[in-house]
Structures are given as structure tokens and as C-alpha cells.
Design an enzyme around this catalytic site. Structure first.
Site, PDB file in Angstrom:
ATOM      1  N   ARG A  54       2.731   5.126  -3.534  1.00 42.87           N
ATOM      2  CA  ARG A  54       3.300   4.465  -4.700  1.00 42.87           C
ATOM      3  C   ARG A  54       2.248   4.463  -5.799  1.00 42.87           C
ATOM      4  NH1 ARG A  54      -0.672   1.710  -5.047  1.00 42.87           N
ATOM      5  NH2 ARG A  54       0.351   0.495  -6.635  1.00 42.87           N
ATOM      6  N   GLY A  55       2.608   3.902  -6.962  1.00 43.94           N
ATOM      7  CA  GLY A  55       1.691   3.922  -8.092  1.00 43.94           C
ATOM      8  C   GLY A  55       2.086   5.061  -9.019  1.00 43.94           C
ATOM      9  N   ALA A  56       2.025   4.787 -10.328  1.00 49.05           N
ATOM     10  CA  ALA A  56       2.603   5.711 -11.310  1.00 49.05           C
ATOM     11  C   ALA A  56       2.046   7.143 -11.207  1.00 49.05           C
ATOM     12  CB  ALA A  56       2.379   5.144 -12.708  1.00 49.05           C
ATOM     13  N   ASP A 249       3.307   1.687 -16.005  1.00 53.45           N
ATOM     14  CA  ASP A 249       4.186   2.693 -15.410  1.00 53.45           C
ATOM     15  C   ASP A 249       4.923   3.494 -16.472  1.00 53.45           C
ATOM     16  OD1 ASP A 249       4.271   2.048 -12.288  1.00 53.45           O
ATOM     17  OD2 ASP A 249       3.980   0.220 -13.445  1.00 53.45           O
TER      18      ASP A 249
HETATM   19  O1  MRU Z   1       5.887  -0.298  -7.239  1.00 49.75           O
HETATM   20  P1  MRU Z   1       4.563   0.377  -7.335  1.00 49.75           P
HETATM   21  O2  MRU Z   1       3.532  -0.129  -6.384  1.00 49.75           O
HETATM   22  O3  MRU Z   1       4.658   1.876  -7.362  1.00 49.75           O
HETATM   23  O4  MRU Z   1       4.107  -0.101  -8.753  1.00 49.75           O
HETATM   24  C1  MRU Z   1       3.514   0.658  -9.670  1.00 49.75           C
HETATM   25  C2  MRU Z   1       2.177   0.167  -9.849  1.00 49.75           C
HETATM   26  O5  MRU Z   1       1.336   0.588  -9.086  1.00 49.75           O
HETATM   27  C3  MRU Z   1       1.828  -0.847 -10.823  1.00 49.75           C
HETATM   28  O6  MRU Z   1       2.796  -1.268 -11.673  1.00 49.75           O
HETATM   29  C4  MRU Z   1       0.571  -0.403 -11.497  1.00 49.75           C
HETATM   30  O7  MRU Z   1      -0.066  -1.448 -12.096  1.00 49.75           O
HETATM   31  C5  MRU Z   1       0.835   0.683 -12.508  1.00 49.75           C
HETATM   32  S1  MRU Z   1      -0.420   1.810 -12.586  1.00 49.75           S
HETATM   33  C6  MRU Z   1      -0.214   2.776 -11.236  1.00 49.75           C
END
Ligand code: MRU
Length: 368
Positions: A54-56, A249
Site C-alpha cells: 500500500r502507499g501512493a 495520495d
Molecule cells: O491506504 P494506504 O495505506 O495505501 O494509504 C496511503 C498512504 O500511505 C497515506 O495516505 C500516505 O500518507 C500517503 S503517502 C504514501
């Protein structure tokens, strides 16, 4: 980043008679370090959707590898283009908020369109996936080098006393291919010997702060303290936070930023206490076509059980426990939008800009 003495990225390719994409399966952290092998496009779709990763930035890079797996699977198909487009569409629907995913898939489709034979298309998809992953790591590294100036300035103003940074969710190396965004300036400051301490929001419902950011910071030796999500305002009122840095994101062309649910409340509390609130994100997180974050950014809604249950280690096993009546209705919005007016600056791979159309255009003139 280094785990048990070995350098890892969060996603990488192993070529063989058939390609294998390897990922760190984040569902098991911080308790177990597990590497998952993905051999098919369907496995990648599942891994993104069910948040093995996960993570953008990472879902962007993983989607790029997913497109390579798709192209490789279709190499004997008589219907390569239309089937590939259908698979691209499926991948894009897995996680709607972070624009990095659609950006990576579209970049793959353009690269594949440029060449003619099927072999060339498969090779273009492979090359593009590797490029996207390398660029993501490089961009995060640059974000660290630009963002560290902000921390060093505060450190100087405090005459070398500890700089307290608050962060929300995980915008660390686990959310990208390497280094991370919000954490990159923190790691750089720590390596330069700046005294720094991080307040880590636990980040309900999935607790990415508690399970991932805390794990990363511990491994890097960065002093940190885990806090419940609702503690930040109190700490800010008592002078215990010098700045907030989170990831994003999706960022609009005027600087509104979607990030993990709860980020907006931190930005409001920071504004009320005169504390600078920064977003750290690469250009792949910008949606240049949007101008109104609250009105236009799609917000992912996730399964209610993520809120009803909490999981953790019990007697050596990872268990989930119900924390409310099982029939209680739940709302589970994954993200919220922090309006540009609450953001002191956006730390990008090209430098720090203010959250305004003019300033964003100034550093990214080629995107408009
Ligand atoms: O739902 P996720 O864990 O994929 O969430 C996204 C994120 O990791 C966060 O919003 C983060 O702060 C953004 S930067 C990758």
C-alpha cells in the site's frame, strides 16, 4: 532501506523463464518480515486491493509491474491490445484515491503504444516498470534533500534543541519504492546529526502509523513516540510539535491534498497553533487536471470490518478482535482532503513550493 543487514526495496522484479515480482507483504509487519512472490496479473490485483502492499508511490510502481505481468501473459494472445486495456481498467479500479496508480498504468499504456511487435510491447512494459520504480526511489531521495532544509532551519532557530515532527499514517519507504516522502527529510536530518523526534499517529483504522512508521523509525534509530490519533492537538497546544509532515495520495493543481483519513484534522490543529504543516510528495502524486480537492478527488471507502476489528499480536499469534457490537453500522472513508490554505508548503523532487497554482506551475512548468 536496510532490514536485518540486507538492502530491500518494497517491490522488485526477478527475471526467469517467467517473471516474478517480489514484494514485502506489509500485512505481517511489524511482527514478521515476509516477502511475497507474485507470478500473475491476478495476484498483483489482489495484492493491491487487499493491501499486501500500500502507499501512493508503491501502488503506482506495483501497478507498473502488474502491467508487465499482464503484457507477458498476453504475449500469445491474438487480442493483445483490447485485453491489455481491460486489464489496465481492472487495475485502476482497485484503489481509486491515489493518482499514482492511474498515472503508472497510463504511462505503461503509452510506452506499449509506441512500439509495434508483441515482443517489443512486452519488453517496453518491462523497461517502463523498472524505470518507474527507479524514478520513485530517486524522487523520494530528492524530497529528502529538499525537505531537510526545513528541519535544519527549525533546529537552528531552536539552537540545536530537538525538533519535534508529527506525522500521520505511513509515508515512509514502505509506502514507496525506497526512502519514502514524509520520512525522507527526517531520515536525512537524522543522518546529518540533527536532533529530531517524531510523534507517530497510530492512524486508525488500519494503524499504518503504529505498525509501519514506528517499525521503520525504530529500524533507522530515529527517536519517536507512538500516540493515539486524537493526541496531536493537545501536543500542539503545549509547544510539543514544531512541524507536521505528511504524505499525499493526490494533490490538485492548486495544492489541495488528499491523504489518509484524519490528516485534515491535524492540519486544522496545526493552523490553530501556528505550526507549519507540510506535504511531501513526488510529481506522480499530482493530478494536474483537478482544481478542487474536496469536490473532485474520489475518496475510497473500505470494508466496515477494518473499523470493527483491531488486529495485533496475542500470545505469539496475529489475532483480530471485535471492538464494537458486530451489527453496528460503520463508515470507513480511507482519505480526506486538506485544503491548500492550511498547507505551508509541498516538498517535491524539484524543491519546495507553496500550495498554490502559481508556485506549483513555477516548479512544474512542463506539466501545464
Ligand atoms: O491506504 P494506504 O495505506 O495505501 O494509504 C496511503 C498512504 O500511505 C497515506 O495516505 C500516505 O500518507 C500517503 S503517502 C504514501
Amino acid at each position: 532501506m536496510i532490514v536485518n543487514g540486507t538492502h530491500y526495496r518494497t517491490v522488485w522484479l526477478e527475471d526467469g523463464s517467467s517473471p516474478c515480482v517480489k514484494i514485502i507483504d506489509q500485512r505481517f509487519l511489524p511482527h514478521r518480515f515476509v516477502v511475497e512472490e507474485l507470478f500473475s496479473f491476478n495476484q498483483m490485483v489482489e495484492a493491491v486491493k487487499e493491501m499486501h502492499l500500500r502507499g501512493a508511490g508503491l501502488i503506482g510502481a506495483a501497478a507498473a509491474f502488474g502491467m508487465y505481468l499482464a503484457a507477458h501473459e498476453l504475449r500469445l494472445s491474438s487480442n493483445f491490445d483490447s485485453q491489455l486495456h481491460a486489464m489496465a481498467e481492472r487495475l485502476m479500479q482497485t484503489r481509486p484515491t491515489a493518482v499514482n496508480l492511474a498515472w503508472a498504468v497510463n504511462r505503461q499504456l503509452s510506452a506499449i503504444r509506441e512500439v509495434h511487435s508483441i515482443d517489443q510491447k512486452v519488453e517496453a512494459a518491462r523497461e517502463t516498470a523498472l524505470q518507474i520504480a527507479d524514478e520513485d526511489a530517486q524522487n523520494c531521495r530528492s524530497i529528502g534533500l529538499h525537505g531537510v532544509d526545513i528541519i535544519e532551519r527549525i533546529s537552528k532557530a531552536k539552537r540545536g534543541e530537538v525538533v519535534n515532527v508529527l506525522t500521520h499514517c505511513n509515508a515512509g519507504w514502505l509506502a514507496f519504492v525506497d526512502y519514502g516522502t514524509a520520512t525522507a527529510p527526517i531520515y536525512e536530518a537524522h543522518h546529518r546529526g540533527v536532533k529530531i523526534h517524531v510523534w507517530v499517529d497510530e492512524t486508525r483504522p488500519r494503524n499504518q502509523g503504529a505498525s509501519l512508521t514506528a517499525w521503520e523509525l525504530l529500524a533507522e534509530g530515529v527517536p519517536h513516540t507512538l500516540i493515539p490519533d486524537n493526541a496531536g492537538g493537545h501536543l500542539m497546544q503545549h509547544g510539543m510539535v514544531d512541524l507536521v509532515i505528511t504524505g499525499a495520495d493526490r494533490i490538485t493543481s492548486n495544492g489541495d491534498a488528499a491523504n489518509k483519513i484524519g490528516t485534515y484534522l491535524k492540519a486544522l490543529a496545526a493552523a490553530d497553533n501556528g505550526i507549519p504543516f507540510y506535504i511531501a510528495a513526488p510529481s506522480s502524486s499530482f493530478d494536474w487536471s483537478l482544481t478542487d480537492g474536496v469536490g473532485q478527488i474520489p475518496i475510497e471507502q473500505r470494508h466496515p470490518d477494518e473499523v470493527r476489528y483491531v488486529s495485533g499480536l496475542a500470545n505469539g499469534r496475529v489475532e483480530s478482535v471485535l471492538i464494537c457490537p458486530s451489527a453496528t453500522p460503520v463508515a470507513n472513508y480511507g482519505f480526506d482532503v486538506t485544503p491548500a490554505r492550511l498547507i505551508a508548503g509541498i516538498i517535491t523532487e524539484r524543491g519546495v513550493c507553496t500550495a498554490s497554482n502559481e508556485s506549483i506551475q513555477f516548479i512544474f512548468p512542463d506539466k501545464f
